[in-house]
Motif scaffolding. Structure first.
Motif, PDB file in Angstrom:
ATOM      1  N   MET A 270       0.804  -1.225   0.000  1.00  0.00           N
ATOM      2  CA  MET A 270       0.000   0.000   0.000  1.00  0.00           C
ATOM      3  C   MET A 270       0.836   1.273   0.000  1.00  0.00           C
ATOM      4  N   TRP A 271       1.895   1.308   0.795  1.00  0.00           N
ATOM      5  CA  TRP A 271       2.666   2.539   0.862  1.00  0.00           C
ATOM      6  C   TRP A 271       3.387   2.815  -0.460  1.00  0.00           C
ATOM      7  N   PRO A 272       4.081   1.838  -1.052  1.00  0.00           N
ATOM      8  CA  PRO A 272       4.673   2.114  -2.367  1.00  0.00           C
ATOM      9  C   PRO A 272       3.620   2.478  -3.412  1.00  0.00           C
ATOM     10  N   LYS A 273       2.494   1.800  -3.387  1.00  0.00           N
ATOM     11  CA  LYS A 273       1.430   2.097  -4.348  1.00  0.00           C
ATOM     12  C   LYS A 273       0.986   3.554  -4.211  1.00  0.00           C
ATOM     13  N   MET A 274       0.705   3.974  -2.992  1.00  0.00           N
ATOM     14  CA  MET A 274       0.236   5.348  -2.780  1.00  0.00           C
ATOM     15  C   MET A 274       1.310   6.376  -3.111  1.00  0.00           C
ATOM     16  N   ARG A 275       2.545   6.134  -2.715  1.00  0.00           N
ATOM     17  CA  ARG A 275       3.626   7.098  -2.982  1.00  0.00           C
ATOM     18  C   ARG A 275       3.904   7.212  -4.476  1.00  0.00           C
ATOM     19  N   LEU A 276       3.919   6.082  -5.172  1.00  0.00           N
ATOM     20  CA  LEU A 276       4.168   6.127  -6.613  1.00  0.00           C
ATOM     21  C   LEU A 276       3.023   6.823  -7.337  1.00  0.00           C
ATOM     22  N   GLU A 277       1.801   6.563  -6.920  1.00  0.00           N
ATOM     23  CA  GLU A 277       0.654   7.257  -7.515  1.00  0.00           C
ATOM     24  C   GLU A 277       0.726   8.762  -7.217  1.00  0.00           C
ATOM     25  N   GLU A 278       1.141   9.099  -6.019  1.00  0.00           N
ATOM     26  CA  GLU A 278       1.294  10.500  -5.644  1.00  0.00           C
ATOM     27  C   GLU A 278       2.298  11.210  -6.556  1.00  0.00           C
ATOM     28  N   GLU A 279       3.296  10.465  -7.016  1.00  0.00           N
ATOM     29  CA  GLU A 279       4.310  11.019  -7.916  1.00  0.00           C
ATOM     30  C   GLU A 279       3.843  11.028  -9.378  1.00  0.00           C
ATOM     31  N   GLY A 280       2.638  10.513  -9.627  1.00  0.00           N
ATOM     32  CA  GLY A 280       2.092  10.530 -10.977  1.00  0.00           C
ATOM     33  C   GLY A 280       2.201   9.227 -11.733  1.00  0.00           C
ATOM     34  N   ALA A 281       2.708   8.195 -11.083  1.00  0.00           N
ATOM     35  CA  ALA A 281       2.845   6.894 -11.741  1.00  0.00           C
ATOM     36  C   ALA A 281       1.501   6.175 -11.796  1.00  0.00           C
ATOM     37  N   GLU A 282       1.314   5.400 -12.839  1.00  0.00           N
ATOM     38  CA  GLU A 282       0.173   4.486 -12.896  1.00  0.00           C
ATOM     39  C   GLU A 282       0.658   3.166 -12.306  1.00  0.00           C
ATOM     40  N   VAL A 283       0.052   2.739 -11.233  1.00  0.00           N
ATOM     41  CA  VAL A 283       0.451   1.507 -10.551  1.00  0.00           C
ATOM     42  C   VAL A 283      -0.574   0.434 -10.880  1.00  0.00           C
ATOM     43  N   VAL A 284      -0.091  -0.703 -11.370  1.00  0.00           N
ATOM     44  CA  VAL A 284      -0.954  -1.825 -11.723  1.00  0.00           C
ATOM     45  C   VAL A 284      -0.588  -2.987 -10.808  1.00  0.00           C
ATOM     46  N   VAL A 285      -1.525  -3.409  -9.982  1.00  0.00           N
ATOM     47  CA  VAL A 285      -1.286  -4.533  -9.075  1.00  0.00           C
ATOM     48  C   VAL A 285      -1.540  -5.826  -9.850  1.00  0.00           C
ATOM     49  N   ILE A 286      -0.506  -6.668  -9.890  1.00  0.00           N
ATOM     50  CA  ILE A 286      -0.573  -7.946 -10.601  1.00  0.00           C
ATOM     51  C   ILE A 286      -0.512  -9.062  -9.570  1.00  0.00           C
ATOM     52  N   GLY A 287      -1.430  -9.996  -9.659  1.00  0.00           N
ATOM     53  CA  GLY A 287      -1.444 -11.132  -8.741  1.00  0.00           C
ATOM     54  C   GLY A 287      -1.304 -12.445  -9.483  1.00  0.00           C
ATOM     55  N   CYS A 288      -1.209 -13.502  -8.729  1.00  0.00           N
ATOM     56  CA  CYS A 288      -1.113 -14.856  -9.298  1.00  0.00           C
ATOM     57  C   CYS A 288      -2.479 -15.515  -9.423  1.00  0.00           C
ATOM     58  N   HIS A 289      -3.501 -14.826  -8.952  1.00  0.00           N
ATOM     59  CA  HIS A 289      -4.875 -15.323  -9.012  1.00  0.00           C
ATOM     60  C   HIS A 289      -5.639 -14.487 -10.033  1.00  0.00           C
ATOM     61  N   PRO A 290      -6.886 -14.793 -10.322  1.00  0.00           N
ATOM     62  CA  PRO A 290      -7.632 -14.012 -11.314  1.00  0.00           C
ATOM     63  C   PRO A 290      -7.675 -12.519 -10.982  1.00  0.00           C
ATOM     64  N   ALA A 291      -7.655 -11.676 -12.030  1.00  0.00           N
ATOM     65  CA  ALA A 291      -7.769 -10.231 -11.839  1.00  0.00           C
ATOM     66  C   ALA A 291      -9.000  -9.930 -10.993  1.00  0.00           C
ATOM     67  N   GLY A 292      -8.881  -8.955 -10.124  1.00  0.00           N
ATOM     68  CA  GLY A 292      -9.977  -8.596  -9.236  1.00  0.00           C
ATOM     69  C   GLY A 292      -9.920  -9.285  -7.888  1.00  0.00           C
ATOM     70  N   THR A 293      -8.962 -10.193  -7.707  1.00  0.00           N
ATOM     71  CA  THR A 293      -8.803 -10.864  -6.411  1.00  0.00           C
ATOM     72  C   THR A 293      -8.353  -9.847  -5.376  1.00  0.00           C
ATOM     73  N   THR A 294      -8.951  -9.891  -4.198  1.00  0.00           N
ATOM     74  CA  THR A 294      -8.542  -9.025  -3.103  1.00  0.00           C
ATOM     75  C   THR A 294      -7.578  -9.791  -2.210  1.00  0.00           C
ATOM     76  N   TYR A 295      -6.428  -9.169  -1.969  1.00  0.00           N
ATOM     77  CA  TYR A 295      -5.411  -9.729  -1.085  1.00  0.00           C
ATOM     78  C   TYR A 295      -5.400  -8.906   0.192  1.00  0.00           C
ATOM     79  N   ASN A 296      -5.301  -9.567   1.327  1.00  0.00           N
ATOM     80  CA  ASN A 296      -5.231  -8.877   2.608  1.00  0.00           C
ATOM     81  C   ASN A 296      -3.857  -9.087   3.210  1.00  0.00           C
ATOM     82  N   GLY A 297      -3.222  -7.986   3.591  1.00  0.00           N
ATOM     83  CA  GLY A 297      -1.904  -8.046   4.194  1.00  0.00           C
ATOM     84  C   GLY A 297      -1.954  -8.505   5.631  1.00  0.00           C
TER      85      GLY A 297
END
Length: 178
Positions: A4-31
């Motif tokens: 979450m922190w890298p995702k938010m910081r990179l987005e704050e800097e203007g980056a498009e962040v794409v979360v890629i998982g090993c399960h089907p797209a749309g899967t929710t992962y809990n830390g």
């Protein structure tokens, strides 16, 4: 935190962040602390494992690398990113991916690099050919087998600030390797 922190910081800097998982797209992962993140893509989706689409690869720790290193497509993406001289950033247990992802000659991706990680996997990265560094963040750029590889590693969530700063700096101003 390592997602979450890298995702938010990179987005704050203007980056498009794409979360890629090993399960089907749309899967929710809990830390570990319950932070949810939903994947936008699956590594099994067409074209996801192609390095040309991405500017950098961020590998969190926790359970994620244990799943990632069992995915041949995730290993392929990691190796392709290194071969394309795109930064690969790994924190905590994330450097396990650098032990499991292998170059065309069969050597682990961390071979020939300086690396840090969570102390429990120190022996793994050393046995895979890395030089262990006990520092908050290690940026290792090297020409290996004719390719420039850029690897950014960090030890624990306590090191998130300098690790994310290094990622942002590398994406904004790529390194020149002689």
């Amino acid at each position: 935190m390592e997602v979450m922190w890298p995702k938010m910081r990179l987005e704050e800097e203007g980056a498009e962040v794409v979360v890629i998982g090993c399960h089907p797209a749309g899967t929710t992962y809990n830390g570990k602390f319950g932070y949810p993140v939903r994947s936008a893509k699956s590594i099994d989706d067409d074209g996801v494992a192609i390095a040309d689409q991405w500017d950098a690869l961020v590998l969190p720790g926790g359970f994620a690398p244990d799943y990632y290193r069992r995915s041949s497509k995730m290993l392929t993406l990691t190796t392709a990113m290194a071969a394309a001289a795109k930064p690969i950033a790994a924190i905590c247990h994330g450097p396990w991916m650098l032990c499991s992802a292998r170059r065309a000659d069969g050597t682990p991706l961390c071979t020939g690099h300086q690396v840090t990680a969570f102390s429990a996997i120190k022996d793994d990265v050393i046995n895979a050919g890395a030089t262990w560094m006990d520092q908050p963040v290690v940026v290792s750029a090297a020409k290996i087998g004719g390719n420039t590889e850029i690897i950014v590693t960090s030890r624990t969530p306590n090191d998130l600030v300098p690790w994310i700063r290094a990622i942002i700096d590398l994406v904004a101003t790529p390194l020149e390797i002689n």
